[in-house]
Structures are given as C-alpha cells and as structure tokens.
Design an enzyme around this catalytic site. Sequence first.
Site, PDB file in Angstrom:
ATOM      1  N   GLU A 261       1.004  -1.326   0.074  1.00  0.00           N
ATOM      2  CA  GLU A 261       0.065  -0.039  -0.026  1.00  0.00           C
ATOM      3  C   GLU A 261       0.600   1.380   0.019  1.00  0.00           C
ATOM      4  OE1 GLU A 261      -3.962  -1.609   0.129  1.00  0.00           O
ATOM      5  OE2 GLU A 261      -2.979   0.135  -0.388  1.00  0.00           O
ATOM      6  N   ARG A 265       0.665   4.015  -3.191  1.00  0.00           N
ATOM      7  CA  ARG A 265      -0.081   5.207  -2.964  1.00  0.00           C
ATOM      8  C   ARG A 265       1.159   6.179  -2.691  1.00  0.00           C
ATOM      9  NH1 ARG A 265      -5.527   4.161   0.501  1.00  0.00           N
ATOM     10  NH2 ARG A 265      -5.791   1.966   0.122  1.00  0.00           N
ATOM     11  N   GLU A 528     -12.327   0.776 -10.176  1.00  0.00           N
ATOM     12  CA  GLU A 528     -12.038  -0.385 -11.192  1.00  0.00           C
ATOM     13  C   GLU A 528     -12.967  -0.265 -12.446  1.00  0.00           C
ATOM     14  OE1 GLU A 528     -10.123  -0.776  -7.450  1.00  0.00           O
ATOM     15  OE2 GLU A 528     -12.250  -0.948  -7.892  1.00  0.00           O
TER      16      GLU A 528
END
Length: 637
Positions: A261, A265, A528
């Site tokens: 992550e 990010r 998505e």
Amino acid sequence: MTTPALLPLSGRRIPTLSPGASSFPHHRATLRLSEKFILLLILSAFITLCFGAFFFLPDNSKHKRFDLGLEDLFHSRPIIKLICKAYLIPSSCREEEESLRDKIRADHERALQEAKEKLRKSREELKAEIQTEKNKVMEDLKKKDVGPKPLPPVPMPKVVGVSDGEPPEPDVKEKRDKIREMMKHAWDSYRQYGWGHNELKPIAKKGHSTNIFGNSQLGATIVDAVDTLYIMGLHEEFKDGQEWIEQNLDFSVNAEVSVFEVNIRFIGGLLAAYYLSGQEVFKLKAVQLAEKLLPAFNTPTGIPWAMVNLKSGVGRNWGWASAGSSILAEFGTLHMEFVHLTYLTGNPAYYQKVMHIRKLLAKMDRPNGLYPNYLNPRTGRWGQHHTSVGGLGDSFYEYLLKAWLMSDKTDTEARKTYDDAIEAIERHLVRKSNGGLTFIGEWKNGHLERKMGHLACFAGGMFALGADGSPDDKAGHYLQLGAEIAHTCHESYDRTVLKLGPEAFKFDSGLEAVAVRQNEKYYILRPEVIETYWYMWRFTHDPKYRQWGWEAVQAIDKYCRVSGGFSGVKDVYSSNPTYDDVQQSFFLAETLKYLYLLFSSDDLLPLENWVFNTEAHPLPVLHLGNITLPGSEPAQR
C-alpha cells in the site's frame, strides 16, 4: 645391564648411568623437570593475561567490574611476589602496584565527590543540567548528520501532456468541470476536517486511518491526491499539499505499514508528482521511504514481507494469509516504482529486488499454468491453491504488462510472462454466463467459483491496454474481451438500486451480476469499473463509455456526497443506504482522476508516454535507448 645414553632434552644432555645403577632416580628427576616446565608455562600464560588486561583494556573508572577485579588481583601479595620474582623486577612491580592503587583510590574519591555535589543541587538545577547535556548530544548529532546523499543527475524522461486536455465539446467540458468540482469538495473537506490524517470520516468530520498505514498519521490522502490536483489544474490546493509533504511527511516513525500500500500510494504518488511538477521534494521523499521498505526483502527467499516497521525494519506477514504466506498481488506490484527508483537514484538494489522476484517465480511450477495467490517467503512454496484476477492477484498481472510498456516495450521477458499468464486465465477462469455475460471467476483448489469481484473489473482495461502486441494477431480478440468485461461490470452497476456496483457479484442459480451476501453489497468509492471505461474510451472512442461514466458520476454525487466529503455506502440495493463514513484516499487518487480523464481529450497524459500504476499514478515511459539500468542486463528488443 647398561642403559643407553639419552638424547638431548631442551638443549641439555642427560649423563649416561653407570652399569648396575637404578633407573628410578632418573625417572623421578624427569618428573620434577616436567612439573616445573608445566608450572612455568601456566605462570607465563597467567602473567601474559594479567599484563595484557592491564595494558589493553579501557582505562576508565566507570568500568567498575574491571577496576575491582584488578584491585583484588593486585592486593593479592603472593601473586604479586610471584610475578615480580618470575620477571626479576620487584621494584617495578611495587611501583606499578602502588600506582594502580592510587589511581583506583582517586577515581573512587572523585566519584564520591561528584555524587555529594549532585545531592546538594536542587531539582531545578538538576533538570537544567540534564537539559544542557541533551542539547549537547543533539548538537553533536546534528554535526554528524550531513543529510541525505545527493541523488545523481539523470535525464528527465520525456514528459508530455501533463495538463489541460480540455475537450472541444461544451457538454463534455461541463461534465468534466462537475468532476473537478467534486474533487475540490473532497479535498476541501479533508483539508478542513482531516488535514494530516491518512483519510477522512466525512460524517463524523474527523480524521480516519486503517492498519495498512500503521499507527502514524502520514497524510495518505495528501500524497495520494496531489498528482490529481495538478492534472486538474487545482494549483492552490496542489501547493498546500506540497508544503505539507515538505514540512511534515516523516518516515522515521515507529509504524508498521503495508509494503504494497505505501509503495503504490506513497512512492507511486510522490514519483508521479515529481514527474508532473518537476519539484525535487517529491523525489527526495520517495527515495527516503523506499529505503525504509528495503528491509522487508530480508527473507530466506527474497520475497518481501507484507508489512515492515519503518523504524526497526522488522517485517512480518498478515496473520490471515495462508500459512504465513506473502500475497501475489502485493509482492508482484512493486516493479514499476522500483525501476523508477533505480533510474532516479543509480542504486541497483531496487531493480535487483524486483527482478529477483520475477526470476524466482519463473522457476516455480504453476498448477494449470496459473499463479496461486499465496507464496511462503521462508520456504519458497505456494500456499493455498487459490487464483484470482480480483483481490490478492489482480495487479501482479497488470504490472507484468506495464513493465513491458514502461520499458518502451524492450522488456520482452515481462511481455512473454504476461501473455502466458493471460492465456492460462482465459482457459481456466474466463466464462460466459447463461445470460451471455463474460466474467472472470476464481479458481479454488481445482474448482471454479462463479463469482467476480469489483476489483477484477480493472481487467477489461488491462486486456485493452495489452491488445497491441498480443501474440498470434490476437489484438482484436483482446480488445473485444475487454469490451465484454466492461459490459458485465456495467451490468453489475445497472442492476442495483443506487446504480453503483457491489463489492462482488455472482453468476449462479439464475442470478447474474448481482451480489448475494450482505457483506458483498457495499460500495466504497472504488475506481476499477471507471478505470476500464476510460481505457475502453481511449482505444475505441465508443460514446457509451462516457455515458456509463456519467451515470457513475451522478450516482456518486447523489448517494455518496455529504457535507463533509464523500462516503461509501453499505448496501447498493437499498434505496435508503447507510454510510460507512470513510472517504478513501483512492477516491481522490483514482476514481475522480479516471473520471476526469474520461471527459478530457486524449492529449492529456497520452498512453504512448505514460503508464499508470495500480493507484492511477502516472509514470513516464523510460525511453532508455542504449542506457542500461544499474544492476540490469542490456535490454533485448
């Protein structure tokens, strides 16, 4: 009987015994000589030890155990006499003994005097003294800290189409402006209620965080969103984000974070902000964080742990993962960022780490050609045989394709690995429902589960992105497959009350593209489906993709917008949904960015020049030509 003459011993010759003399006295004399010799050796070793300790151990009164030991030793007169006699220097020994005694006595007296002086001081004086010592230590540390090693100068990759992209059609521009306004509302709400926190609780109007960021406030929303702000031309907001990052973003914290992550990010977001804006601070912060992630690779196989403590470097895996395994989508989603890190720093470690992962996977057997989602970093063996193009597997396949694209299509090994993986996925996981909807199921221990997750909807865009360059002239086939997945995922939205898609949907018992379980009916502002709309729009310009995207904009603005930002909802089939009270950082990084790009012209971040990481952070294609990355072999076209 005559005893023969003895051979010389230690340079001396033993006399020959006369005839008839007893040999016993000779043996006794030999024994006495041996005993003396052994005692001499022991004594020599002891003397060497004592004098070695005296001359080479630290001379410091604070080493109490050493001082007391020597004091006891030199107070033992028989030993002193023995040493002096052995070395024939009695006067020197006495002087040494007296000198050592005087030193010990003086040290003790000085320590007692210091203690008495301390006891006479007031508490305030003691506090001031301690603070002075602390300040001195800090000053010394600052003098030693010469700062981070400057990064080597490297040519900036070709950066084109980083702003504007205004569409010529007035109605499209109006829709794009609406999306920009939604971004401003999300950012301003976070700025007002959650600034510096990782995310925002828009109902409670306060900061929010999850375990993927550890227990520290790292401003995840700021780092994740700054490139979106730049692309949308929100320059004041971008400047605020940059200032916070420059002044407050600190990775030297005792926090256990998700390697995956924070890579996609934080490192992805910082690198994208650097390439878009040219501001060095973003690059420097990305490198500082990357160095903190490297200890996660210290495993027997080189497959990184899922989590790492930024301060200690200690890593571990999620407790729920199969038999302590690492997860395919996590350790397989580092390549893009790590290649750029090696390019920018000249440090081959980043490139070598991700290439080691690729080489290890290439040697492993794959059941039915499929990659299981779990791999044990200690043993190098697969865990549970569960394969998915949704959660746990998704971005591994995405990064194989994008490694090829980002290398200016020179990384043919990545392309071949992608093609082989997609072939196996199409053979075993892609199916068509009774109602004619193409979906991607999940393979679990030899059985296909007819369920598709929202996360797997990204694959429509991936198939379209990878169509050009497909083997056996299959470009048209994969573009069509992408369109079919986009249609199925739109149906999952269209068959809900809110016109927002559920977390997962099934194709069983007459139900198609519908969630069955209550814990699969939520929508958490995921990107998505919109990501696939955007890729399909770029490759086909079919107006339905903009139409479907606008439906999503309207639904999000109607059902997820609150006064304090945007919130996910717990049931997309309910006309009166409950909010989950979380504004995810990826809503600003991905969902709103892809929507904005969907209603922009194609010259904004053209796909010939940019490759988006799995968090929608654009990284430039590295047109390296004859340049070889440090630690790599020359690319083969």
